[in-house]
Design an enzyme around this catalytic site. Structure first.
Site, PDB file in Angstrom:
ATOM      1  N   GLU A   1      29.572  -7.597  -0.602  1.00 21.48           N
ATOM      2  CA  GLU A   1      29.227  -6.186  -0.753  1.00 21.48           C
ATOM      3  C   GLU A   1      29.806  -5.368   0.387  1.00 21.48           C
ATOM      4  OE1 GLU A   1      24.821  -7.467  -2.371  1.00 21.48           O
ATOM      5  OE2 GLU A   1      24.999  -6.052  -0.733  1.00 21.48           O
TER       6      GLU A   1
ATOM      7  N   CYS B   1      30.283   0.104   5.734  1.00 22.97           N
ATOM      8  CA  CYS B   1      29.559  -1.070   6.231  1.00 22.97           C
ATOM      9  C   CYS B   1      30.245  -2.311   5.659  1.00 22.97           C
ATOM     10  CB  CYS B   1      28.103  -0.967   5.776  1.00 22.97           C
ATOM     11  SG  CYS B   1      27.105  -2.340   6.309  1.00 22.97           S
TER      12      CYS B   1
ATOM     13  N   CYS C   1      24.577 -15.748   4.517  1.00 28.41           N
ATOM     14  CA  CYS C   1      24.335 -15.746   5.966  1.00 28.41           C
ATOM     15  C   CYS C   1      23.431 -16.911   6.327  1.00 28.41           C
ATOM     16  CB  CYS C   1      23.667 -14.427   6.362  1.00 28.41           C
ATOM     17  SG  CYS C   1      23.490 -14.238   8.145  1.00 28.41           S
TER      18      CYS C   1
ATOM     19  N   CYS D   1      17.118 -14.174   8.067  1.00 32.09           N
ATOM     20  CA  CYS D   1      16.139 -13.145   8.446  1.00 32.09           C
ATOM     21  C   CYS D   1      15.198 -12.863   7.269  1.00 32.09           C
ATOM     22  CB  CYS D   1      16.838 -11.863   8.883  1.00 32.09           C
ATOM     23  SG  CYS D   1      17.930 -12.112  10.294  1.00 32.09           S
TER      24      CYS D   1
ATOM     25  N   CYS E   1      15.794  -9.848   4.849  1.00 25.22           N
ATOM     26  CA  CYS E   1      17.165  -9.607   4.403  1.00 25.22           C
ATOM     27  C   CYS E   1      17.528 -10.457   3.190  1.00 25.22           C
ATOM     28  CB  CYS E   1      18.107  -9.923   5.553  1.00 25.22           C
ATOM     29  SG  CYS E   1      19.836  -9.944   5.066  1.00 25.22           S
TER      30      CYS E   1
ATOM     31  N   CYS F   1      21.553  -5.062   2.939  1.00 26.23           N
ATOM     32  CA  CYS F   1      22.632  -6.024   2.727  1.00 26.23           C
ATOM     33  C   CYS F   1      22.184  -7.194   1.852  1.00 26.23           C
ATOM     34  CB  CYS F   1      23.215  -6.501   4.043  1.00 26.23           C
ATOM     35  SG  CYS F   1      22.050  -7.322   5.110  1.00 26.23           S
TER      36      CYS F   1
HETATM   37  S1  SF4 Z   1      19.997  -9.353   8.628  1.00 26.94           S
HETATM   38 FE1  SF4 Z   1      20.762 -10.597   6.935  1.00 26.94          FE
HETATM   39  S2  SF4 Z   1      22.969 -10.571   7.135  1.00 26.94           S
HETATM   40 FE2  SF4 Z   1      22.120  -9.832   9.087  1.00 26.94          FE
HETATM   41  S3  SF4 Z   1      21.945 -11.704  10.339  1.00 26.94           S
HETATM   42 FE3  SF4 Z   1      19.967 -11.491   9.295  1.00 26.94          FE
HETATM   43  S4  SF4 Z   1      20.190 -12.728   7.404  1.00 26.94           S
HETATM   44 FE4  SF4 Z   1      22.238 -12.362   8.230  1.00 26.94          FE
END
Ligand code: SF4
Length: 352
Positions: free
Chosen positions: A97, A110, A117, A121, A124, A338
Site C-alpha cells: 500500500e 507514505c 511486518c 504492533c 497495526c 497501514c
Molecule cells: S506499526 Fe505496523 S508497520 Fe509499523 S512497525 Fe509496527 S507492525 Fe510494523
C-alpha cells in the site's frame, strides 16, 4: 536472508550503476543521465515512452529490468480529506500500500518498505498480517513513480511510515532515500523526507552516521512505560525505552532536525496525566517534539480518547515546554492505517 524478488526494477540502480550498464553496452556515460531523466523526471513506466536512447541499449536493459515493478490493484479516494490509497501488486503477486495525502500546498506520500511486518504492533494491521519479505529499493521508488504517473506530479514530501519497519530493511531504504533525494533522481529535498521507526537501536545508530542529517527521524514511542509499550510494540522487548533513549541521545547532535516522538493516545491505556508527565520528561531529554495521534474506532483493542482528554494531555506537555501537534489520521474512511486495506481485501499472500 529474506528473498528479494523486486530486484528487476531499473530504479534499483544508482546513477553510477546505470553508467556501468551503459558502459557494458558500449554506450557513453551520458546515456545513464538520459535514462535517469526518463525514470525520475518523466516517471516512465513503459519502454515505448523512452525516445532518445538507442533501441539496442534499451533492448539489452529490457532483458534484465522492468520500468515499474508494480501494477494497480485498487485505488480509493477519501471523500473527507481527498487522500488517495493505492493497493499495488508486486511482480511476484504480493500486495503493498501507498497513500498520497494532500494537505495545504503539500502532497505527502507514505511509502511501504516491506510486505507485511515482523514487529507485530498491537494497533497495526500490517503487524497482524505477518511478514512476507523486504521490498527492494526499486519497489520503494516505483511506488513514487507509479503514483506520480497516476496524478501527473511528484509528491512534495515523503514519509517512510507505510507497511513495514524501515530499519528492518535498512540498506534498501537508505539507497531509496539517496536516489529520491539525488538531483538526478526524484530531487526531493532531505528536509521533506521523514523516516519513522519503532526504535530499532542499531538502525538509529547507523542512520545517524549516513550524513543524511536533514532528514527527519520519527520514533513511535506510544507509551513512556516499558511494560505498556511492550504490550503495544512487542519489539520493545529487544529495544526498550532506556536503550532507545541512549541511542537517540548519542545521535542527537548528528541530526540537524528535531527528533519526533509519535504517540498513540488510547483511552485509559496511554492517555493518563502521569503518562503525559513522563512523556514530557523523556521528550525533554532529547529535545524532541511530540505528535499525538488519537486512536480511531478502527482499532478494536482501544477506546478513542475523549476530545477533552486529548486537549488536557496536550496542555500537560505544553506546560512542560514540549512542542506538540495533534495528528488526525488521514483517510479514515478508506482504511488508511497501514496494512488495513491489504487485510480487508484479503490480499495477503504468504511466502510458501
Ligand atoms: S506499526 Fe505496523 S508497520 Fe509499523 S512497525 Fe509496527 S507492525 Fe510494523
Amino acid at each position: 536472508m529474506a528473498l528479494i524478488s523486486g530486484d528487476g526494477s531499473l530504479r534499483n540502480l544508482t546513477l553510477e550503476e546505470l553508467e556501468d550498464a551503459a558502459h557494458r553496452q558500449g554506450e557513453k556515460p551520458y546515456r545513464a543521465r538520459q535514462l535517469a531523466q526518463w525514470l525520475y523526471k518523466k516517471n516512465a513506466c513503459d519502454w515505448p515512452e523512452i525516445k532518445n536512447i538507442p533501441r539496442s541499449f534499451l533492448d539489452s536493459l529490457r532483458k534484465q529490468y522492468c520500468l515499474c515493478s508494480l501494477s494497480m490493484s485498487s485505488r480509493l479516494e477519501s471523500c473527507r480529506d481527498h487522500s488517495v490509497k493505492y493497493l499495488l501488486k508486486t511482480s511476484d503477486g504480493n500486495f503493498i500500500e501507498t497513500v498520497l495525502i494532500p494537505q495545504g500546498g503539500r502532497k505527502t506520500q507514505c511509502l511501504s518498505t516491506q510486505i507485511g511486518c515482523k514487529m507485530g504492533c498491537l494497533f497495526c494491521a500490517s503487524g497482524q498480517g505477518g511478514f512476507v519479505r523486504n521490498l527492494s529499493c526499486g519497489e520503494i521508488l516505483d511506488q513514487i513513480a507509479f503514483v506520480a504517473k497516476d496524478t501527473g506530479s511528484l509528491p512534495t514530501n515523503l514519509v517512510y511510515m507505510g507497511m513495514g519497519e524501515p530499519f528492518d530493511n535498512y540498506d534498501a531504504v537508505v539507497k531509496s532515500i539517496r536516489i529520491a533525494n539525488a538531483s538526478w533522481g526524484f530531487g526531493i529535498g532531505q528536509r521533506r523526507i521523514t523516516v519513522s521507526t519503532v526504535g530499532i537501536v542499531p538502525g538509529i545508530r547507523r542512520f545517524s552516521e549516513e550524513g543524511l542529517n536533514q532528514i527527519k527521524l520519527a520514533v513511535s514511542l506510544h507509551s513512556p512505560d516499558d511494560a505498556v509499550r511492550t504490550r503495544l510494540i512487542p519489539a520493545n522487548r529487544k529495544y526498550n525505552i532506556p536503550e532507545i533513549l541512549k541511542a537517540l541521545e548519542e545521535a542527537e547532535d548528528k541530526f540537524k532536525r528535531q527528533i519526533t516522538f509519535e504517540y498513540l493516545l488510547a483511552g485509559e491505556v496511554t492517555d493518563r496525566d502521569e503518562d503525559a508527565v513522563e512523556l514530557a520528561g523523556i521528550a525533554k531529554m532529547i529535545h524532541a517534539k511530540v505528535n499525538l495521534i488519537p486512536c480511531n474506532s478502527v482499532l478494536k483493542e482501544f477506546r478513542p480518547p475523549a476530545e477533552r482528554r486529548i486537549l488536557e494531555f496536550q496542555k500537560v506537555l505544553e506546560k512542560e515546554g514540549i512542542r506538540v501537534t495533534v495528528r488526525r489520521s488521514a483517510g479514515q474512511d478508506i482504511a488508511a492505517a497501514c496494512g488495513q486495506l491489504r487485510l480487508q481485501e484479503g490480499s495477503v499472500k504468504r511466502e510458501t
